[in-house]
Write a protein that holds these residues in place. Structure first.
Motif, PDB file in Angstrom:
ATOM      1  N   UNK A   1       0.815  -1.217   0.000  1.00  0.00           N
ATOM      2  CA  UNK A   1       0.000   0.000   0.000  1.00  0.00           C
ATOM      3  C   UNK A   1       0.853   1.275   0.000  1.00  0.00           C
ATOM      4  N   UNK A   2       2.159   1.106  -0.054  1.00  0.00           N
ATOM      5  CA  UNK A   2       3.048   2.262  -0.081  1.00  0.00           C
ATOM      6  C   UNK A   2       3.456   2.748   1.287  1.00  0.00           C
ATOM      7  N   UNK A   3       3.122   1.989   2.331  1.00  0.00           N
ATOM      8  CA  UNK A   3       3.543   2.359   3.675  1.00  0.00           C
ATOM      9  C   UNK A   3       5.017   2.065   3.891  1.00  0.00           C
ATOM     10  N   UNK A   4       5.680   2.913   4.692  1.00  0.00           N
ATOM     11  CA  UNK A   4       7.108   2.750   4.943  1.00  0.00           C
ATOM     12  C   UNK A   4       7.323   1.677   6.007  1.00  0.00           C
ATOM     13  N   UNK A   5       7.993   0.595   5.634  1.00  0.00           N
ATOM     14  CA  UNK A   5       8.321  -0.472   6.578  1.00  0.00           C
ATOM     15  C   UNK A   5       9.712  -0.289   7.170  1.00  0.00           C
ATOM     16  N   UNK A   6      10.620   0.258   6.354  1.00  0.00           N
ATOM     17  CA  UNK A   6      12.000   0.405   6.813  1.00  0.00           C
ATOM     18  C   UNK A   6      12.628   1.612   6.118  1.00  0.00           C
ATOM     19  N   UNK A   7      13.412   2.369   6.855  1.00  0.00           N
ATOM     20  CA  UNK A   7      14.205   3.471   6.305  1.00  0.00           C
ATOM     21  C   UNK A   7      15.576   3.406   6.941  1.00  0.00           C
ATOM     22  N   UNK A   8      16.613   3.397   6.128  1.00  0.00           N
ATOM     23  CA  UNK A   8      17.954   3.340   6.711  1.00  0.00           C
ATOM     24  C   UNK A   8      18.365   4.722   7.232  1.00  0.00           C
TER      25      UNK A   8
ATOM     26  N   UNK B   1       2.901   7.114   4.281  1.00  0.00           N
ATOM     27  CA  UNK B   1       2.947   6.394   3.015  1.00  0.00           C
ATOM     28  C   UNK B   1       3.784   7.200   2.032  1.00  0.00           C
ATOM     29  N   UNK B   2       4.126   6.538   0.934  1.00  0.00           N
ATOM     30  CA  UNK B   2       4.921   7.205  -0.089  1.00  0.00           C
ATOM     31  C   UNK B   2       4.241   8.478  -0.578  1.00  0.00           C
ATOM     32  N   UNK B   3       2.909   8.449  -0.653  1.00  0.00           N
ATOM     33  CA  UNK B   3       2.160   9.624  -1.136  1.00  0.00           C
ATOM     34  C   UNK B   3       2.251  10.800  -0.177  1.00  0.00           C
ATOM     35  N   UNK B   4       2.619  10.533   1.092  1.00  0.00           N
ATOM     36  CA  UNK B   4       2.698  11.613   2.088  1.00  0.00           C
ATOM     37  C   UNK B   4       4.057  12.312   2.093  1.00  0.00           C
ATOM     38  N   UNK B   5       5.065  11.684   1.515  1.00  0.00           N
ATOM     39  CA  UNK B   5       6.426  12.179   1.675  1.00  0.00           C
ATOM     40  C   UNK B   5       6.744  13.385   0.806  1.00  0.00           C
ATOM     41  N   UNK B   6       6.138  13.455  -0.388  1.00  0.00           N
ATOM     42  CA  UNK B   6       6.491  14.507  -1.342  1.00  0.00           C
ATOM     43  C   UNK B   6       5.239  15.166  -1.903  1.00  0.00           C
ATOM     44  N   UNK B   7       5.361  16.465  -2.207  1.00  0.00           N
ATOM     45  CA  UNK B   7       4.220  17.202  -2.753  1.00  0.00           C
ATOM     46  C   UNK B   7       3.971  16.857  -4.213  1.00  0.00           C
ATOM     47  N   UNK B   8       5.009  16.412  -4.913  1.00  0.00           N
ATOM     48  CA  UNK B   8       4.888  16.130  -6.352  1.00  0.00           C
ATOM     49  C   UNK B   8       5.360  14.713  -6.666  1.00  0.00           C
ATOM     50  N   UNK B   9       4.972  13.755  -5.826  1.00  0.00           N
ATOM     51  CA  UNK B   9       5.474  12.395  -5.977  1.00  0.00           C
ATOM     52  C   UNK B   9       4.672  11.509  -6.904  1.00  0.00           C
TER      53      UNK B   9
ATOM     54  N   UNK C   1      10.845  -9.898  -4.371  1.00  0.00           N
ATOM     55  CA  UNK C   1      10.045 -11.136  -4.381  1.00  0.00           C
ATOM     56  C   UNK C   1       9.530 -11.427  -2.975  1.00  0.00           C
ATOM     57  N   UNK C   2       8.772 -10.495  -2.453  1.00  0.00           N
ATOM     58  CA  UNK C   2       8.204 -10.657  -1.112  1.00  0.00           C
ATOM     59  C   UNK C   2       6.895  -9.884  -1.064  1.00  0.00           C
ATOM     60  N   UNK C   3       5.752 -10.557  -1.023  1.00  0.00           N
ATOM     61  CA  UNK C   3       4.464  -9.864  -1.053  1.00  0.00           C
ATOM     62  C   UNK C   3       4.237  -8.939   0.135  1.00  0.00           C
ATOM     63  N   UNK C   4       4.924  -9.182   1.265  1.00  0.00           N
ATOM     64  CA  UNK C   4       4.750  -8.315   2.433  1.00  0.00           C
ATOM     65  C   UNK C   4       5.547  -7.030   2.312  1.00  0.00           C
ATOM     66  N   UNK C   5       6.619  -7.086   1.584  1.00  0.00           N
ATOM     67  CA  UNK C   5       7.455  -5.902   1.362  1.00  0.00           C
ATOM     68  C   UNK C   5       7.926  -5.928  -0.087  1.00  0.00           C
ATOM     69  N   UNK C   6       7.054  -5.546  -1.015  1.00  0.00           N
ATOM     70  CA  UNK C   6       7.328  -5.782  -2.439  1.00  0.00           C
ATOM     71  C   UNK C   6       8.234  -4.767  -3.125  1.00  0.00           C
ATOM     72  N   UNK C   7       8.503  -3.618  -2.487  1.00  0.00           N
ATOM     73  CA  UNK C   7       9.228  -2.566  -3.214  1.00  0.00           C
ATOM     74  C   UNK C   7      10.332  -1.965  -2.334  1.00  0.00           C
ATOM     75  N   UNK C   8      11.482  -1.772  -2.947  1.00  0.00           N
ATOM     76  CA  UNK C   8      12.591  -1.053  -2.317  1.00  0.00           C
ATOM     77  C   UNK C   8      12.928   0.143  -3.209  1.00  0.00           C
ATOM     78  N   UNK C   9      13.034   1.318  -2.601  1.00  0.00           N
ATOM     79  CA  UNK C   9      13.396   2.537  -3.348  1.00  0.00           C
ATOM     80  C   UNK C   9      14.698   3.078  -2.779  1.00  0.00           C
TER      81      UNK C   9
END
Length: 359
Positions: A26-33, A51-59, A101-109
């Motif tokens: 859902x775009x929620x932040x699970x981990x930030x280094x 969530x990712x949508x909350x972090x930037x005004x033009x994201x 390849x992990x449905x619980x944490x599918x994206x790394x940016x």
């Protein structure tokens, strides 16, 4: 509450200098280094509630790529972005979005600051500032110059008409007017100097320029100041105005020596001239194969923070009695050689960097 140790397999990411976010579907932040916390100026505790949508005004563009990653439309995608944040400076970053390849944490940016873009933006601001400075200086100098002659002439005529019995005491006042008019005339002449005299082009050896400046500084500050020379003698000669470059380097070095007054008194003042060649560099939006890289470094107290972003403005000085023209003129002369001046300053180290294209 989601904490870093919830995902021990990601703790090694704290060792990276680039910022890393791991997101859920859902775009929620699970981990930030640690680098992400620094870049986004926010703690993991605060980021975990966003969530990712909350972090930037033009994201929007980044969010779209995120959804593509969740759908496994690619393995990874790279793009340069300028991300806006409420009440904070924009982030110029190179982003890498990776599908995991992990449905619980599918994206790394991963975000890496785009240093080149930051440099180009800074140069563009400096060029715009310099153009505004030149226009202001020319207009102001001409507006001052015209009435100055009239004021001085009127004071001289008034002095001739003074009664003999009061000549001595009244002449003191007319001389003040004449001397102050002359002082302002000298200031105006310095303001107009870069635009008044022709650009005399010849072969320039940058080390002859540095040695000339060094001899002048040593003559004025013979005790307590050590001047180090770190030269790359392979640097070729180039076409330029030697006297203008001497004046540019002298203005910077002389400012540095004056800022070192306390260290000179203590006997540990140090001024360094360092020359190098840089390759494939962009100056004022033009790409050059080679450029001179001249550093003038001192171990003084640093430039006061309140004027650090305005040091190349005319009439801005960091010391009492300074004219505030030295760096303005240095910048103008270097720009006439298609170059730029950069400055990094902190207590104990101020580094002026002159970059000029080489043949």
């Amino acid at each position: 509450m989601i904490l870093k140790n919830t995902f021990p397999s990601f703790t090694g990411l704290d060792l990276l200098t680039s910022a890393v976010l791991v997101l859920d579907a859902q775009g929620g932040v699970l981990f930030a280094n640690a680098a992400a916390e620094s870049l986004l100026d926010s703690s993991m505790k605060a980021l975990a509630q966003q969530r990712l949508t909350d972090l930037f005004l033009n994201g929007e563009e980044l969010v779209e790529v995120f959804h593509q990653a969740v759908a496994h439309q690619f393995a990874d995608k790279r793009q340069d972005l300028t991300l806006e944040r409420a009440g904070r400076e924009s982030l110029h970053v190179h982003s890498i979005v990776t599908a995991l390849d992990n449905p619980e944490m599918p994206v790394l940016i991963e975000f890496r600051e785009n240093v080149q873009q930051l440099k180009l933006d800074r140069e563009e601001r400096m060029l715009d500032q310099s153009k505004a400075n030149k226009e202001l200086i020319r207009n102001l100098a001409h507006e001052i110059k015209n009435p100055l002659g009239g004021i001085r002439g009127a004071a001289q005529l008034l002095e001739l008409e003074l009664p003999e019995r009061h000549l001595k005491e009244l002449r003191e006042y007319t001389q003040v007017i004449i001397k102050e008019a002359d002082r302002l005339q000298t200031l105006v002449d310095r303001l107009l100097a870069p635009h008044r005299f022709p650009h005399i082009v010849g072969d320039v050896n940058i080390h002859e320029v540095c040695e000339r400046v060094r001899s002048l500084i040593v003559a004025e500050f013979p005790q307590g100041l050590r001047i180090q020379r770190d030269y790359d003698l392979s640097i070729p000669e180039f076409r330029g105005d030697k006297e203008q470059l001497i004046q540019s380097v002298l203005n910077i070095a002389h400012n540095a020596a004056q800022a070192l007054a306390e260290r000179i008194r203590l006997g540990d003042a140090r001024l360094t001239f360092r020359t190098r060649v840089v390759r494939q560099i962009t100056l004022a939006k033009v790409r050059y194969r080679l450029a001179l890289d001249l550093h003038i470094i001192d171990n003084g107290p640093g430039i006061p923070p309140e004027i650090r972003n305005r040091i190349f403005y005319p009439l801005v000085s960091g010391r009492d009695g300074g004219s505030g023209l030295g760096l303005t003129l240095a910048q103008t002369f270097v720009e006439q050689h298609l170059g730029v001046i950069e400055c990094e300053s902190r207590p104990g180290c101020t580094d002026f960097r002159i970059l000029i294209p080489l043949p």
